[in-house]
Design a protein around this motif. Structure first.
Motif: not given
Length: 372
Positions: A133-160
């Protein structure tokens, strides 16, 4: 737009300061904004009260609290919420549960750090369940976004990525006048070189390494003092460490303060010893004060501190490296000043609140491509 920000509370901290400033900017732009706190309102809520911006608390108790969820649902409905913007994992899955079936147009979550929890299992499992039920998951830096995707916390398509921003209006750079004022506050001789740090006194900020580094610094530069701004569960442990290291008389614990900007303007340099970090508000404010910076190379720190340009990056948990970088800036005062001015120029170009609010505005309309 009718925007609801959903947080755990508005107690003093980097996440909470960013939310407050974003809410104020959105209110200034004409949006109808409210803040819903899962637990208590928090010590910073009064800043929004004075502007007529609603801040409500759900007073959640331990475990599954149906009453708190019902309160949250009532607040979301009464506000006619179109955009639900949650902050960090716990607030997110609780808000998603409370808003089930309400047809909110856009649900956005911001993860403010690297997600480095000591026991993240259940929390991250619940967070991932809420992503349907979430449209977007925002990371506050690129390092955090990459880490979240790598750990399976959020799918890449929903992250920015939407980097944090700060309010720069009225944020003056460090000056001799403010330095002298700070020396009087902490009762040290005029001319004392002040190394400052701002952050919660907890394991993530690792002020223990900074105190150990300061012992090395003092051996070479006895004209120095260390100022720690912030409070937390390790306060007494860190006081004891300063005593054990033989520097208790020149490490100053100022606790939580509402004059952090003034204090920053009295520092000679800024040090951040974190073992994990997202996109540090403290580093942005140090840049705004025109301070040369020594920071650990973790999380998004390297996206703010550019080694050799605005400061120095060192490995985490390495007091010797931290001390060497601090001493380098203390000895090379002209170069340190140049680094500080470069830091100020960088934050003016890349770290303003206006830039961050504009990115979130695009994201609220579903434009993930141009939000980052």
């Amino acid at each position: 737009m009718n925007i609801t920000h959903f947080v755990e509370n508005l107690n003093r901290g980097g996440l909470e300061r960013m939310v407050l400033d974003l809410v104020k900017e959105q209110h200034r732009q004409g949006h109808k904004v409210q803040v819903v706190c899962l637990f208590e309102r928090g010590s910073l809520a009064g800043e929004l009260d004075s502007l007529g911006i609603p801040v409500a608390a759900c007073h959640k108790r331990t475990g599954f609290d149906l009453r708190a969820l019902g309160r949250a649902r009532q607040l979301l409905a009464a506000h006619h919420t179109e955009v639900l913007h949650t902050h960090n994992a716990v607030a997110h899955y609780q808000a998603v549960l409370a808003s089930a079936g309400m047809g909110i147009r856009q649900v956005v979550n911001t993860r403010h750090g690297m997600g480095a929890q000591r026991k993240p299992g259940r929390r991250e499992w619940l967070f991932r369940r809420a992503l349907k039920a979430t449209d977007a998951v925002v990371a506050v830096c690129e390092a955090a976004r990459v880490d979240a995707v790598r750990r399976g916390i959020a799918p890449a398509a929903k992250t920015c990525v939407v980097p944090n921003g700060i309010v720069l209006d009225g944020f003056d750079i460090a000056s001799d006048i403010m330095h002298e004022r700070l020396t009087r506050l902490i009762r040290v001789p005029r001319g004392t070189r002040i190394i400052g740090s701002v952050g919660r006194l907890n394991w993530a900020k690792d002020q223990m390494s900074l105190i150990r580094a300061f012992r090395i610094v003092r051996h070479t530069r006895p004209d120095t003092a260390l100022v720690l701004v912030g409070d937390g569960e390790l306060r007494e442990t860190l006081r004891a460490a300063a005593f054990d290291e033989g520097v208790a008389g020149c490490v100053h614990f100022l606790g939580d303060r509402n004059d952090v900007r003034d204090l920053l303007q009295g520092f000679d340099l800024f040090a951040l010893s974190s073992v994990t970090e997202g996109y540090s508000m403290a580093l942005l404010e140090a840049c705004a004060a025109g301070l040369p910076i020594v920071a650990t190379d973790v999380g998004g720190n390297a996206e703010i501190v550019h080694d050799g340009t605005t400061g120095h990056l060192v490995p985490p948990c390495d007091p010797s490296a931290l001390a060497a970088a601090i001493l380098d800036l203390l000895h090379a005062t002209q170069r340190a000043s140049t680094l500080g001015l470069a830091a100020r120029a960088w934050v003016e170009a890349h770290g303003s609140m206006e830039a961050m609010a504009a990115r979130y505005g695009r994201l609220y309309f579903g434009d993930m491509e141009h939000a980052s």
